[in-house]
Design an enzyme around this catalytic site. Sequence first.
Site, short mmCIF file in Angstrom:
data_model
loop_
_atom_site.label_atom_id
_atom_site.label_comp_id
_atom_site.label_asym_id
_atom_site.label_seq_id
_atom_site.Cartn_x
_atom_site.Cartn_y
_atom_site.Cartn_z
CD GLN A 10 10.10 111.56 38.15
OE1 GLN A 10 9.64 112.68 38.15
NE2 GLN A 10 10.73 111.05 37.13
CB SER A 89 9.21 116.77 44.09
OG SER A 89 9.50 117.11 42.76
CG LEU A 90 4.49 114.13 40.90
CD1 LEU A 90 3.90 114.97 39.78
CD2 LEU A 90 4.83 112.74 40.42
NE ARG A 114 6.50 119.51 38.56
CZ ARG A 114 7.23 118.63 39.25
NH1 ARG A 114 7.19 117.34 38.92
NH2 ARG A 114 8.00 119.03 40.26
CG HIS A 197 13.32 120.16 42.48
ND1 HIS A 197 12.11 120.82 42.40
CD2 HIS A 197 13.02 118.84 42.59
CE1 HIS A 197 11.12 119.93 42.47
NE2 HIS A 197 11.65 118.73 42.56
CD GLN A 246 7.38 121.43 43.04
OE1 GLN A 246 7.28 121.15 41.85
NE2 GLN A 246 6.67 120.83 43.98
#
Length: 308
Positions: A10, A89-90, A114, A197, A246
């Site tokens: 992102q 991440s994503l 999510r 996170h 995560q």
Amino acid sequence: MKYALLFPGQGSQSVGMLAALGVPEIAQTFGEASDVLGWDLAKLVKEGPAEELNRTEKTQPALLAAGVAAWRHWKSLGLAAPAAMAGHSLGEYAALVAAGSLDFADALKLVELRGQLMQAAVPAGTGGMTAIVGMEDAAVDALCASCPDGVLEPANFNAPGQVVVAGEIRALDWLDANGKSKGARMVKRLAMSVPSHCSLMRGASDKLAEALAKIVVKTPSVPVPHNLDATSRSDADGIRAALAAQLYQPVRWTQTVQGLQAQGITHLFECGPGKVLVGLNKRIADGLTSIALEDPAGLAQAAQLVRG
């Protein structure tokens, strides 16, 4: 030569992303994603508005589709397979789709959920993220621990001297006022309403784990080191657990890139929109070649290197 494909997360999204590539896989993949999701992702990516594309629950499936589209075109070139894949991440979801671990349709629904769970976990205006530049990882840990009020935790270990923290607004306000006096060269609040996170996402993680338990997860075709600990997994339950954790644990990107280099990987290709990871990788390790595949020039350069 050994290379890895890296998928951005992102912040790399933009209206018109990947249009410069001009390849059929882009429109095809965005169209497929629109059919799966039941809303016109293709139109949103092509026309915007940016405010809508930047909504977390829209951003996440859009970026996943962009990463998969770029991967599909790369694969169509008939080049040697990567030695590993990873995502920030994503981007980890796109890496797992490309590695054959997650079905694309399942992953689209997962990341849409999510995004919704993340947005719902913390009321708007009560959480956020801040970049800290010029402090070692351990010093950022200590700085966060010294915050007198509110949640403040490391969220992204992006590169040496560049760490993003997440937490409650009152803690971020304290950081704005005290960060430089405690050793930071720069403290910059990010345009993120979701404190990703960190422990504020624990409830969202539990709900995501319930959804992950219902989908098929296969052994990846190549190693995919997870953000959680920069370690790849081959068993379905381990992959599910890493994806769930995560959400409330920091992204260990520095460790991930260093681990890829330790495996003899010399070239890193950013597979998706933007050049965020290329910039981070150059700060992490010498001797690595990083190229973004978002335009014809970068794509041609990377392909030529793989062909030798």
